[in-house]
Design a protein around this motif. Structure first.
Motif, PDB file in Angstrom:
ATOM      1  N   LYS A 110       0.840  -1.215   0.000  1.00 35.52           N
ATOM      2  CA  LYS A 110       0.000   0.000   0.000  1.00 35.52           C
ATOM      3  C   LYS A 110       0.865   1.251   0.000  1.00 35.52           C
ATOM      4  O   LYS A 110       0.641   2.163  -0.796  1.00 35.52           O
ATOM      5  CB  LYS A 110      -0.913   0.012   1.238  1.00 35.52           C
ATOM      6  CG  LYS A 110      -1.878  -1.153   1.335  1.00 35.52           C
ATOM      7  CD  LYS A 110      -2.766  -1.059   2.553  1.00 35.52           C
ATOM      8  CE  LYS A 110      -2.049  -1.187   3.882  1.00 35.52           C
ATOM      9  NZ  LYS A 110      -1.521  -2.538   4.148  1.00 35.52           N
ATOM     10  N   THR A 111       1.851   1.276   0.895  1.00 32.34           N
ATOM     11  CA  THR A 111       2.696   2.473   1.011  1.00 32.34           C
ATOM     12  C   THR A 111       3.474   2.703  -0.277  1.00 32.34           C
ATOM     13  O   THR A 111       3.561   3.830  -0.769  1.00 32.34           O
ATOM     14  CB  THR A 111       3.678   2.305   2.190  1.00 32.34           C
ATOM     15  OG1 THR A 111       2.910   1.967   3.337  1.00 32.34           O
ATOM     16  CG2 THR A 111       4.466   3.551   2.438  1.00 32.34           C
ATOM     17  N   THR A 112       4.010   1.628  -0.834  1.00 24.99           N
ATOM     18  CA  THR A 112       4.802   1.746  -2.062  1.00 24.99           C
ATOM     19  C   THR A 112       3.931   2.303  -3.191  1.00 24.99           C
ATOM     20  O   THR A 112       4.344   3.205  -3.925  1.00 24.99           O
ATOM     21  CB  THR A 112       5.356   0.360  -2.461  1.00 24.99           C
ATOM     22  OG1 THR A 112       5.914  -0.233  -1.285  1.00 24.99           O
ATOM     23  CG2 THR A 112       6.409   0.459  -3.527  1.00 24.99           C
ATOM     24  N   LEU A 113       2.705   1.763  -3.292  1.00 26.41           N
ATOM     25  CA  LEU A 113       1.812   2.223  -4.356  1.00 26.41           C
ATOM     26  C   LEU A 113       1.416   3.685  -4.146  1.00 26.41           C
ATOM     27  O   LEU A 113       1.470   4.491  -5.071  1.00 26.41           O
ATOM     28  CB  LEU A 113       0.547   1.345  -4.393  1.00 26.41           C
ATOM     29  CG  LEU A 113      -0.500   1.757  -5.433  1.00 26.41           C
ATOM     30  CD1 LEU A 113       0.040   1.630  -6.851  1.00 26.41           C
ATOM     31  CD2 LEU A 113      -1.775   0.932  -5.298  1.00 26.41           C
ATOM     32  N   CYS A 114       1.093   4.018  -2.886  1.00 31.24           N
ATOM     33  CA  CYS A 114       0.704   5.405  -2.585  1.00 31.24           C
ATOM     34  C   CYS A 114       1.865   6.356  -2.875  1.00 31.24           C
ATOM     35  O   CYS A 114       1.656   7.450  -3.407  1.00 31.24           O
ATOM     36  CB  CYS A 114       0.324   5.542  -1.115  1.00 31.24           C
ATOM     37  SG  CYS A 114      -1.429   5.390  -0.874  1.00 31.24           S
ATOM     38  N   ALA A 115       3.060   5.924  -2.507  1.00 30.66           N
ATOM     39  CA  ALA A 115       4.237   6.773  -2.725  1.00 30.66           C
ATOM     40  C   ALA A 115       4.411   7.035  -4.219  1.00 30.66           C
ATOM     41  O   ALA A 115       4.639   8.163  -4.648  1.00 30.66           O
ATOM     42  CB  ALA A 115       5.471   6.090  -2.156  1.00 30.66           C
ATOM     43  N   GLU A 116       4.266   5.980  -4.979  1.00 35.68           N
ATOM     44  CA  GLU A 116       4.466   6.125  -6.417  1.00 35.68           C
ATOM     45  C   GLU A 116       3.354   6.957  -7.052  1.00 35.68           C
ATOM     46  O   GLU A 116       3.598   7.770  -7.946  1.00 35.68           O
ATOM     47  CB  GLU A 116       4.552   4.742  -7.082  1.00 35.68           C
ATOM     48  CG  GLU A 116       5.079   4.850  -8.499  1.00 35.68           C
ATOM     49  CD  GLU A 116       6.057   3.735  -8.868  1.00 35.68           C
ATOM     50  OE1 GLU A 116       6.277   2.840  -8.044  1.00 35.68           O
ATOM     51  OE2 GLU A 116       6.585   3.785  -9.993  1.00 35.68           O
ATOM     52  N   MET A 117       2.103   6.758  -6.565  1.00 35.48           N
ATOM     53  CA  MET A 117       0.976   7.542  -7.099  1.00 35.48           C
ATOM     54  C   MET A 117       1.167   9.022  -6.790  1.00 35.48           C
ATOM     55  O   MET A 117       0.935   9.894  -7.642  1.00 35.48           O
ATOM     56  CB  MET A 117      -0.348   7.051  -6.495  1.00 35.48           C
ATOM     57  CG  MET A 117      -0.862   5.764  -7.103  1.00 35.48           C
ATOM     58  SD  MET A 117      -2.135   5.032  -6.080  1.00 35.48           S
ATOM     59  CE  MET A 117      -3.569   5.675  -6.864  1.00 35.48           C
ATOM     60  N   SER A 118       1.553   9.327  -5.554  1.00 38.94           N
ATOM     61  CA  SER A 118       1.702  10.735  -5.187  1.00 38.94           C
ATOM     62  C   SER A 118       2.900  11.360  -5.906  1.00 38.94           C
ATOM     63  O   SER A 118       2.856  12.530  -6.292  1.00 38.94           O
ATOM     64  CB  SER A 118       1.829  10.893  -3.678  1.00 38.94           C
ATOM     65  OG  SER A 118       2.921  10.155  -3.205  1.00 38.94           O
ATOM     66  N   LEU A 119       3.929  10.578  -6.089  1.00 34.79           N
ATOM     67  CA  LEU A 119       5.104  11.058  -6.824  1.00 34.79           C
ATOM     68  C   LEU A 119       4.719  11.396  -8.263  1.00 34.79           C
ATOM     69  O   LEU A 119       5.077  12.452  -8.805  1.00 34.79           O
ATOM     70  CB  LEU A 119       6.179   9.963  -6.811  1.00 34.79           C
ATOM     71  CG  LEU A 119       7.497  10.284  -7.502  1.00 34.79           C
ATOM     72  CD1 LEU A 119       8.219  11.402  -6.774  1.00 34.79           C
ATOM     73  CD2 LEU A 119       8.392   9.039  -7.558  1.00 34.79           C
ATOM     74  N   ASP A 120       3.937  10.485  -8.836  1.00 34.83           N
ATOM     75  CA  ASP A 120       3.438  10.661 -10.203  1.00 34.83           C
ATOM     76  C   ASP A 120       2.702  11.999 -10.324  1.00 34.83           C
ATOM     77  O   ASP A 120       2.969  12.820 -11.211  1.00 34.83           O
ATOM     78  CB  ASP A 120       2.485   9.484 -10.502  1.00 34.83           C
ATOM     79  CG  ASP A 120       2.021   9.428 -11.949  1.00 34.83           C
ATOM     80  OD1 ASP A 120       2.128  10.453 -12.634  1.00 34.83           O
ATOM     81  OD2 ASP A 120       1.535   8.363 -12.382  1.00 34.83           O
TER      82      ASP A 120
END
Ligand SMILES: [Zn+2]
Length: 535
Positions: free
Chosen positions: A391-401
């Motif tokens: 979850k954290t990895t996906l959220c991090a990548e989404m927010s970075l995007d």
């Protein structure tokens, strides 16, 4: 100049002719409603009030009218009925006592006395004559008919059958002031004004499709009745048929029952309804809202169709409780009911920004973009899953995007230290394992630092109040980026929206100034629930 003057004079004469035309009685013509838009005086309630006050009149504020003293009949007798009702929207005026009525231009002239005594005398005499005619006509009806209260049970049953009215043992009491022709085929319903004076009547003939005929002062009155032994005078229920009235009376619904055959309420009848604090509208009128607006929305309530049953008659036949339906009527001005007119600008804005409304697309996740369209403002997305599923990895990548597309992002990481979170994001940003390429750290860090990513400095369990205090201040200070900057000059390009629990990001522009969240949600159920309640 002369031309101009004569034109002006002509229009005043035309206006007067219009008014005098509408004085015609017994013609079943309501000329006042045929006036063109250009004939409606440009008057506001403030102006009316101002002129009355300038002339030394006390003004009472009613629902639809301003109420003042009638100068024409107040001197004649010491009675309390000498009130003049001036419609707030149109300036149309009426004194139910001396029957003087007309549009604002007439009243203005009467008030300013610009036309002199002769003009006032003429108006007074005509009004008096009109009223007398109505009285004589009604007296003629009374002489030739009998009261419904005089009918016995069998006669009443026959009458209800003939007119297709619902029978009730007390129907003749309910309709006590209605007159009936000797052959029992014509009914005369008296129309009363504010002072309970009969100012006209409605004639209903058995078997006639077009059953209603109106007589009187442009139907300046309304037909109303009450269920026997039922009080409560501050409420009136407005219905379109006499059948509805009879069913409501049979069910002993409290309040005055008013038979309103159509909803084109002319300003002349509005004073009749002035005394009611509450009006309940029940019928299949398409423009109920327009009627309510005319009557003053704050005091109006609607009985909405139940299971497709629109009228009181239909509800009564289906054995529904009319009392309950009236008591559950919804306010016309209910805050959770809106109209298309109120939202049409929003609809237009959505149509003109159709791409923007679909949200900001994730470039790193084309499949997700295809599925969800994009990250939209005003929405709360909850991402959940078992521990360690990413979850954290996906959220991090989404927010970075999104941050790379210029979307301000604020992380509220309560379980992972910000340094660890930033390391993950920097790793994702670089796209290479940084621990093996430390020589490139400065280069990537410099670029990453330029991204609009912010972190709440909270760690571990936090009281909700403290978290909430941290975010509205910054959030509201920044939601208008691209428009009027509300942020303090010292604030370093603050975030547009705020993320919480673990991660979030917000859309590019936040038109409604709502905070848009992407919330990652793991164990903090209670905290999240509280948080959502606070939004
Ligand atoms: Zn008067």
């Amino acid at each position: 100049m002369l031309q101009c003057l004569s034109a002006k004079r002509y229009s005043s004469i035309k206006l007067l002719i219009n008014v005098w035309n509408c004085e015609c009685l017994y013609k079943n013509i309501r000329n006042i409603h045929n006036v063109g838009l250009e004939d409606i005086p440009k008057i506001t309630v403030t102006n009316i009030r101002k002129i009355l006050r300038q002339k030394g009149f006390a003004v009472q504020d009613g629902f639809t009218s301003l109420i003042s003293k009638c100068t024409l009949c107040s001197g004649e007798e010491k009675t309390s009925g000498s009130k003049i009702y001036i419609n707030k929207a149109t300036g149309y005026f009426l004194c139910p006592k001396c029957n003087i009525h007309g549009n604002w231009n007439i009243l203005e002239r009467l008030l300013k006395k610009t036309k002199g005594e002769a003009f006032i005398k003429e108006i007074r005499e005509t009004s008096h004559k009109d009223f007398e005619k109505v009285q004589n006509d009604w007296q003629g009806v009374v002489n030739e008919t009998i009261s419904l209260s005089k009918l016995n049970e069998t006669e009443m049953l026959d009458l209800c059958r003939l007119f297709e009215y619902p029978y009730h043992p007390e129907t003749n009491k309910i309709l006590a002031d209605v007159r009936i022709s000797p052959d029992h085929t014509i009914l005369y319903f008296p129309l009363k004004n504010t002072l309970d004076n009969i100012v006209g009547y409605r004639k209903v003939q058995a078997g006639k499709e077009d059953e209603s005929e109106h007589y009187g002062l442009h139907t300046a009155g309304l037909y109303s009745c009450k269920a026997p032994k039922v009080g409560r005078s501050d409420q009136a229920i407005l219905v379109p048929t006499i059948q509805d009235v009879l069913y409501l009376a049979g069910h002993k619904v409290p309040g005055t029952l008013i038979w309103l055959t159509n909803c084109s309420l002319p300003p002349i009848v509005l004073p009749v309804l002035e005394n009611y604090q509450k009006l309940c509208l029940w019928g299949d009128w398409d423009n109920m809202r327009a009627v309510a607006e005319k009557l003053g929305e704050d005091r109006c309530r609607f009985v909405r169709p139940t299971d497709g049953l629109v009228t009181a008659t239909e509800a009564a036949i289906a054995n529904l409780s009319l009392k309950t339906l009236v008591s559950e009527a919804k306010p016309a001005a209910h805050r959770s009911i809106t109209t298309f007119a109120a939202i049409r600008d929003d609809v237009y804005a959505e149509l003109t920004n159709i791409e923007k409304m679909k949200g900001i697309k994730w470039r790193r996740f084309p499949a997700l973009t295809r599925l969800l369209g994009g990250h939209r403002r005003g929405e709360l997305t909850v991402l959940t899953g078992p521990t360690g599923c990413g979850k954290t990895t996906l959220c991090a990548e989404m927010s970075l995007d999104l941050a790379q597309q210029g979307v301000n992002t604020l992380w509220g990481s309560f379980e992972i230290r910000n340094s660890r979170l930033a390391r993950t994001m920097l790793q994702q940003f670089a796209g290479i394992p940084l621990e093996q390429n430390l020589q490139d750290f400065q280069k990537y860090a410099d670029d990453f630092q330029k991204l609009p990513i912010y972190y709440l400095a909270f760690h571990g369990q936090q009281p909700i109040k403290i978290v909430m205090e941290a975010w509205p201040t910054r959030g509201t200070a920044t939601v208008t980026r691209g428009r009027t900057p509300l942020s303090r000059p010292s604030a370093p390009s603050p975030p547009q929206g705020i993320a919480t629990s673990r991660s979030s990001c917000t859309p590019e522009r936040n038109v409604n100034r709502k905070i848009c969240l992407l919330v990652q949600y793991s164990a903090a159920r209670k905290r999240l629930k509280k948080l959502i309640m606070c939004l």
